[in-house]
Structure formats: structure tokens, C-alpha cells
Design a protein around this motif. Structure first.
Motif, PDB file in Angstrom:
ATOM      1  N   ASN A   1       0.805  -1.219   0.000  1.00 42.12           N
ATOM      2  CA  ASN A   1       0.000   0.000   0.000  1.00 42.12           C
ATOM      3  C   ASN A   1       0.839   1.271   0.000  1.00 42.12           C
ATOM      4  O   ASN A   1       0.297   2.369  -0.057  1.00 42.12           O
ATOM      5  N   ASP A   2       2.174   1.126   0.113  1.00 39.13           N
ATOM      6  CA  ASP A   2       3.032   2.303   0.095  1.00 39.13           C
ATOM      7  C   ASP A   2       3.165   2.783  -1.339  1.00 39.13           C
ATOM      8  O   ASP A   2       3.820   2.162  -2.155  1.00 39.13           O
ATOM      9  N   GLU A   3       2.539   3.911  -1.663  1.00 30.98           N
ATOM     10  CA  GLU A   3       2.478   4.394  -3.039  1.00 30.98           C
ATOM     11  C   GLU A   3       3.639   5.335  -3.385  1.00 30.98           C
ATOM     12  O   GLU A   3       3.690   5.889  -4.468  1.00 30.98           O
ATOM     13  N   ARG A   4       4.565   5.540  -2.462  1.00 31.03           N
ATOM     14  CA  ARG A   4       5.617   6.537  -2.708  1.00 31.03           C
ATOM     15  C   ARG A   4       6.400   6.251  -3.982  1.00 31.03           C
ATOM     16  O   ARG A   4       6.761   7.154  -4.716  1.00 31.03           O
ATOM     17  N   ILE A   5       6.667   4.973  -4.235  1.00 25.76           N
ATOM     18  CA  ILE A   5       7.375   4.611  -5.461  1.00 25.76           C
ATOM     19  C   ILE A   5       6.467   3.859  -6.405  1.00 25.76           C
ATOM     20  O   ILE A   5       6.546   4.007  -7.614  1.00 25.76           O
ATOM     21  N   PHE A   6       5.566   3.054  -5.855  1.00 22.36           N
ATOM     22  CA  PHE A   6       4.712   2.217  -6.704  1.00 22.36           C
ATOM     23  C   PHE A   6       3.953   3.052  -7.725  1.00 22.36           C
ATOM     24  O   PHE A   6       3.852   2.698  -8.885  1.00 22.36           O
ATOM     25  N   SER A   7       3.419   4.221  -7.310  1.00 23.19           N
ATOM     26  CA  SER A   7       2.656   5.056  -8.228  1.00 23.19           C
ATOM     27  C   SER A   7       3.535   5.574  -9.346  1.00 23.19           C
ATOM     28  O   SER A   7       3.114   5.672 -10.495  1.00 23.19           O
ATOM     29  N   LYS A   8       4.783   5.901  -9.039  1.00 27.26           N
ATOM     30  CA  LYS A   8       5.698   6.388 -10.070  1.00 27.26           C
ATOM     31  C   LYS A   8       6.034   5.272 -11.044  1.00 27.26           C
ATOM     32  O   LYS A   8       6.099   5.460 -12.250  1.00 27.26           O
ATOM     33  N   LYS A   9       6.244   4.072 -10.491  1.00 25.82           N
ATOM     34  CA  LYS A   9       6.581   2.934 -11.341  1.00 25.82           C
ATOM     35  C   LYS A   9       5.411   2.587 -12.259  1.00 25.82           C
ATOM     36  O   LYS A   9       5.600   2.304 -13.435  1.00 25.82           O
ATOM     37  N   ARG A  10       4.183   2.647 -11.726  1.00 28.70           N
ATOM     38  CA  ARG A  10       3.026   2.259 -12.509  1.00 28.70           C
ATOM     39  C   ARG A  10       2.783   3.229 -13.652  1.00 28.70           C
ATOM     40  O   ARG A  10       2.300   2.860 -14.705  1.00 28.70           O
ATOM     41  N   LYS A  11       3.130   4.505 -13.456  1.00 30.79           N
ATOM     42  CA  LYS A  11       2.920   5.487 -14.506  1.00 30.79           C
ATOM     43  C   LYS A  11       3.927   5.329 -15.644  1.00 30.79           C
ATOM     44  O   LYS A  11       3.709   5.804 -16.741  1.00 30.79           O
ATOM     45  N   HIS A  12       5.040   4.694 -15.359  1.00 28.78           N
ATOM     46  CA  HIS A  12       6.083   4.564 -16.370  1.00 28.78           C
ATOM     47  C   HIS A  12       6.557   3.113 -16.490  1.00 28.78           C
ATOM     48  O   HIS A  12       7.727   2.808 -16.279  1.00 28.78           O
ATOM     49  N   PRO A  13       5.667   2.192 -16.819  1.00 27.88           N
ATOM     50  CA  PRO A  13       6.073   0.791 -16.954  1.00 27.88           C
ATOM     51  C   PRO A  13       6.961   0.613 -18.178  1.00 27.88           C
ATOM     52  O   PRO A  13       6.892   1.378 -19.137  1.00 27.88           O
ATOM     53  N   THR A  14       7.805  -0.395 -18.147  1.00 32.43           N
ATOM     54  CA  THR A  14       8.698  -0.643 -19.265  1.00 32.43           C
ATOM     55  C   THR A  14       7.944  -1.299 -20.405  1.00 32.43           C
ATOM     56  O   THR A  14       6.801  -1.725 -20.262  1.00 32.43           O
ATOM     57  N   GLN A  15       8.609  -1.415 -21.535  1.00 31.50           N
ATOM     58  CA  GLN A  15       7.992  -2.051 -22.695  1.00 31.50           C
ATOM     59  C   GLN A  15       7.972  -3.571 -22.573  1.00 31.50           C
ATOM     60  O   GLN A  15       7.537  -4.265 -23.478  1.00 31.50           O
ATOM     61  N   TYR A  16       8.444  -4.085 -21.451  1.00 31.56           N
ATOM     62  CA  TYR A  16       8.279  -5.506 -21.149  1.00 31.56           C
ATOM     63  C   TYR A  16       6.966  -5.739 -20.406  1.00 31.56           C
ATOM     64  O   TYR A  16       6.574  -6.880 -20.192  1.00 31.56           O
ATOM     65  N   ALA A  17       6.301  -4.662 -19.976  1.00 29.89           N
ATOM     66  CA  ALA A  17       5.119  -4.794 -19.115  1.00 29.89           C
ATOM     67  C   ALA A  17       3.907  -5.272 -19.903  1.00 29.89           C
ATOM     68  O   ALA A  17       3.654  -4.824 -21.024  1.00 29.89           O
ATOM     69  N   ALA A  18       3.146  -6.160 -19.294  1.00 31.35           N
ATOM     70  CA  ALA A  18       1.924  -6.683 -19.916  1.00 31.35           C
ATOM     71  C   ALA A  18       0.865  -5.589 -20.007  1.00 31.35           C
ATOM     72  O   ALA A  18       0.845  -4.668 -19.185  1.00 31.35           O
ATOM     73  N   PRO A  19      -0.035  -5.677 -21.010  1.00 30.90           N
ATOM     74  CA  PRO A  19      -1.052  -4.627 -21.196  1.00 30.90           C
ATOM     75  C   PRO A  19      -1.894  -4.383 -19.949  1.00 30.90           C
ATOM     76  O   PRO A  19      -2.189  -3.231 -19.613  1.00 30.90           O
ATOM     77  N   GLU A  20      -2.273  -5.457 -19.236  1.00 28.88           N
ATOM     78  CA  GLU A  20      -3.142  -5.278 -18.069  1.00 28.88           C
ATOM     79  C   GLU A  20      -2.443  -4.536 -16.943  1.00 28.88           C
ATOM     80  O   GLU A  20      -3.079  -3.888 -16.106  1.00 28.88           O
ATOM     81  N   TYR A  21      -1.095  -4.597 -16.915  1.00 23.66           N
ATOM     82  CA  TYR A  21      -0.363  -3.892 -15.863  1.00 23.66           C
ATOM     83  C   TYR A  21      -0.428  -2.380 -16.058  1.00 23.66           C
ATOM     84  O   TYR A  21      -0.406  -1.616 -15.095  1.00 23.66           O
ATOM     85  N   PHE A  22      -0.545  -1.934 -17.326  1.00 23.18           N
ATOM     86  CA  PHE A  22      -0.660  -0.503 -17.610  1.00 23.18           C
ATOM     87  C   PHE A  22      -1.911   0.068 -16.946  1.00 23.18           C
ATOM     88  O   PHE A  22      -1.916   1.216 -16.501  1.00 23.18           O
ATOM     89  N   TYR A  23      -2.974  -0.725 -16.907  1.00 21.85           N
ATOM     90  CA  TYR A  23      -4.265  -0.217 -16.437  1.00 21.85           C
ATOM     91  C   TYR A  23      -4.505  -0.476 -14.958  1.00 21.85           C
ATOM     92  O   TYR A  23      -5.142   0.331 -14.280  1.00 21.85           O
ATOM     93  N   THR A  24      -4.016  -1.591 -14.463  1.00 24.22           N
ATOM     94  CA  THR A  24      -4.333  -1.960 -13.081  1.00 24.22           C
ATOM     95  C   THR A  24      -3.164  -1.802 -12.125  1.00 24.22           C
ATOM     96  O   THR A  24      -3.365  -1.629 -10.927  1.00 24.22           O
ATOM     97  N   GLY A  25      -1.937  -1.882 -12.655  1.00 29.54           N
ATOM     98  CA  GLY A  25      -0.777  -1.865 -11.780  1.00 29.54           C
ATOM     99  C   GLY A  25      -0.634  -3.137 -10.968  1.00 29.54           C
ATOM    100  O   GLY A  25       0.210  -3.224 -10.081  1.00 29.54           O
ATOM    101  N   ARG A  26      -1.432  -4.141 -11.273  1.00 30.99           N
ATOM    102  CA  ARG A  26      -1.407  -5.402 -10.520  1.00 30.99           C
ATOM    103  C   ARG A  26      -0.463  -6.394 -11.182  1.00 30.99           C
ATOM    104  O   ARG A  26      -0.622  -6.721 -12.354  1.00 30.99           O
ATOM    105  N   LEU A  27       0.499  -6.843 -10.420  1.00 28.87           N
ATOM    106  CA  LEU A  27       1.516  -7.745 -10.943  1.00 28.87           C
ATOM    107  C   LEU A  27       1.130  -9.194 -10.674  1.00 28.87           C
ATOM    108  O   LEU A  27       0.834  -9.565  -9.550  1.00 28.87           O
TER     109      LEU A  27
END
Length: 357
Positions: free
Chosen positions: A204-230
């Protein structure tokens, strides 16, 4: 579920595994097989050896140094030291750091970079040194000879072994949130190993998670772009992207090429549909099996299914990749130190176990 927030990967741990992260966190002692360093010992070693910085990412730097061997006190061994800090000033608490050490000490596999020890007060992690750099370096550096096709198949197999173990065979189910070819390192025998595995108890600590979710790499699955759920299926997608990186020698996203060809999985799609594999194979490769290229591409497509439910488990992927390796040669030998696995010299390399987890 738990989400890592201070390593270079956002790593989830499943509480449904036979040994949960919560149980690991309750252990009072560090794993006995890990070496306890002092901050002074590591700092002195890095000063004396004029430690070389070999990594400097968002979550802290990694330096190469030399320390005394416990088994042979007169001998010295090269190690990689990671500082658990980051540019956002989010440091792990000692409890979080202890959890990371315990989990990393609990997972053990030939295709994972091995944790050797730790410096508790300094919150440092000490890993085995991987002298042959990253797969990214050998695929994308213009000043070196690219990896041969046989070596790329070996890397694909090694990575599948490590991922299948993390997902399905270790006591703690781990998923990688920062999968990339730069996080796949090569040891002295050119075995590929996954690195940058980390854990944290609080998702639940969004200090970094929110930044990471906004800028996922091009290896990231499509659903991760929208949900941030790994999930494990996110990792399977990432592996599919990586297979095309091995096949083509291209970056997952290349800003130096015109739009339409900059995203790797989009660029290969029309060629794969028409089975025009000659147009996507890395032009620097002189020797390769077109049949194995087609089969590896089919596995990549399987992993890149838009619906996560239709993607295979990593154990299934490992089985498929193993069959390609076996079809190339019944027994592939590991490269010896005097061999050059970069160049295809006609020698066959063996994988000690096709189903290695």
C-alpha cells in the motif's frame, strides 16, 4: 500479497505458497548459510580495491569489489555490493531489510544470481559477481560481437528455468516486476541468471509504486498498464517480449526508429502472421536454424496472448523451449572457459537439465 518497493523490481510474494512471506518475516535469525559482513569490512574492501560501480539505477548503486574467502582465507573473491537506498529517499526499515535477506536467502537456483551475504547495519546486500555482463550488453552494444544463435537459445532456456522455479517450484512464489535483458546476467561459464529480486511487506506504500506504474517498461503486460497489478501472467508476457528481443536483436522500444517500428511486439506482428521470419531475424547472425527461429517465435506469441488467461505457465514455456534445444542437438555442451560463446564455432552446448527446476 506483498509488493517490493525498494529493490529494482516490484516483486510479489504469494501467501498461498507453502512458506509464506509472513512466516519468513517471523524468523528471528538470518539464514545461517549467508555471510554476515560489517559495514567497515565492506567499506574498507571497496576503498582498497578502488571498487568499480557496475550499476546505478533508481533504487541504489551496485559496486564490484573483492573480499576474503571464508573457505580459503588466503584467497579473495569478487562480489557485487548493492546499497539498499534510492533517489526518492525511501529506505527499507531494518525489519523490511531483514525480510529481504531472509527471502533471498531462502530461494536458491542455478539461474538466479546468488546472495552471498549482507551488512545489516549498513543495509547492504552482497551477491556473487557476474563477470560476463548482461544479456542487454551483448545484444545491443555496437562495439562487440553479438551473441550466437545457439547462445541465445541457451539464454532463453536458462531464463525460463529461473522463472519457472520462482513461480512454481520455490517455497515462496515470487514474481518479477522489472524483468528486462539488463537484469539477466552471465556468469564466468556464460550461464544466464536473473537478478534484482526483492521483497517488501506492504503493497500500500504508493511513494514509489505510483511512479513505477505510470512509467512501466515495454516488457510490461497490457493489463499492468491499467491496473498496476503484478501477476505471474505479467511475467509470462515479459518473457515473450524478451524472446523477440533475442530473435531480432532489437530493443523492446527503440526511439531511434520511425513510429510504427518502434514497439518491437508491434513491428514483428505482420512478419510473424505471414511466417516471414527471415525479415525479423537479427541481421548480424550468420548461422542459425530457421526452424528453431519459427518455433521460438511461436512460443513468444503464446506468451503474448492479449488475454492473460490464455498465456501458459512458465513450466509449460520451459517444456517448449527445452524441446527446441533438444531438437537442435541431443546433447549441447556447456562452453568451456577457452571457448567463445559469442561466436558460433560449431560446438554444441549442453544444458545439464532440460527440466531444471
Amino acid at each position: 500479497m506483498a509488493l517490493e518497493k525498494y529493490g529494482t523490481a516490484y516483486t510479489r510474494i504469494s501467501h498461498t505458497a507453502s512458506s509464506s512471506s509472513q512466516n519468513v518475516a517471523n524468523l528471528e535469525e538470518m539464514p545461517s548459510h549467508l555471510r554476515a559482513f560489517t559495514e567497515r569490512e565492506l567499506t574498507k574492501a571497496m576503498k582498497v580495491t578502488k571498487a568499480t560501480k557496475i550499476g546505478d539505477g533508481l533504487f541504489g548503486k551496485v559496486c564490484k569489489t573483492v573480499v576474503k574467502s571464508l573457505e580459503h582465507p588466503k584467497h579473495r573473491i569478487e562480489v557485487a555490493v548493492r546499497y539498499c537506498t534510492c533517489s526518492y529517499q525511501v529506505k527499507p526499515t531494518y525489519q523490511e531489510y531483514a525480510l529481504q535477506v531472509k527471502v533471498l536467502g531462502a530461494i536458491n537456483h542455478p539461474n538466479l544470481v546468488r546472495l552471498i551475504g549482507y551488512a545489516y547495519n549498513a543495509r547492504m546486500l552482497v551477491y556473487e559477481h557476474m563477470p560476463n555482463n548482461s544479456v542487454f550488453h551483448h545484444l545491443h552494444s555496437s562495439d562487440i560481437t553479438p551473441l550466437s544463435w545457439n547462445m541465445r537459445l541457451k539464454v532463453a532456456h536458462d531464463v525460463a528455468c529461473g522463472m519457472a522455479y520462482l513461480h512454481e517450484a520455490s517455497n515462496i512464489q515470487v514474481m518479477l516486476g522489472d524483468f528486462s535483458s539488463s537484469n539477466i546476467l552471465l556468469d564466468e561459464n556464460w550461464n544466464a541468471k536473473l537478478t534484482d529480486i526483492g521483497v517488501a511487506p506492504d503493497q500500500n506504500d504508493e511513494r514509489i509504486f505510483s511512479k513505477k506504474r505510470k512509467h512501466p517498461t515495454q516488457y510490461a503486460a497490457p493489463e499492468y498498464f491499467y491496473t498496476g497489478r503484478l501477476t505471474s501472467m505479467c511475467n509470462v508476457w515479459s518473457y515473450g517480449v524478451f524472446l523477440y528481443e533475442l530473435i531480432t536483436g532489437r530493443h523492446p522500444q527503440d526511439f531511434n526508429v520511425p513510429k510504427g517500428g518502434d514497439i518491437l511486439v508491434e513491428w514483428v506482428e505482420p512478419y510473424v502472421k505471414t511466417r516471414n521470419f527471415i525479415s525479423i531475424i537479427d541481421p548480424r547472425l550468420e548461422v542459425y536454424s530457421m526452424e528453431s527461429v519459427a518455433k521460438l517465435s511461436s512460443i513468444a506469441q503464446f506468451c503474448l496472448a492479449s488475454n492473460p488467461i490464455r498465456r501458459p505457465k512458465m513450466s509449460v514455456v520451459l517444456n517448449l523451449v527445452s524441446k527446441i534445444v533438444a531438437s537442435i542437438s541431443g546433447t549441447l555442451e556447456h562452453p568451456k572457459k577457452d571457448d567463445d560463446p559469442i561466436k558460433d564455432n560449431g560446438k554444441k552446448w549442453s544444458l545439464r537439465a532440460l527440466f531444471c527446476f
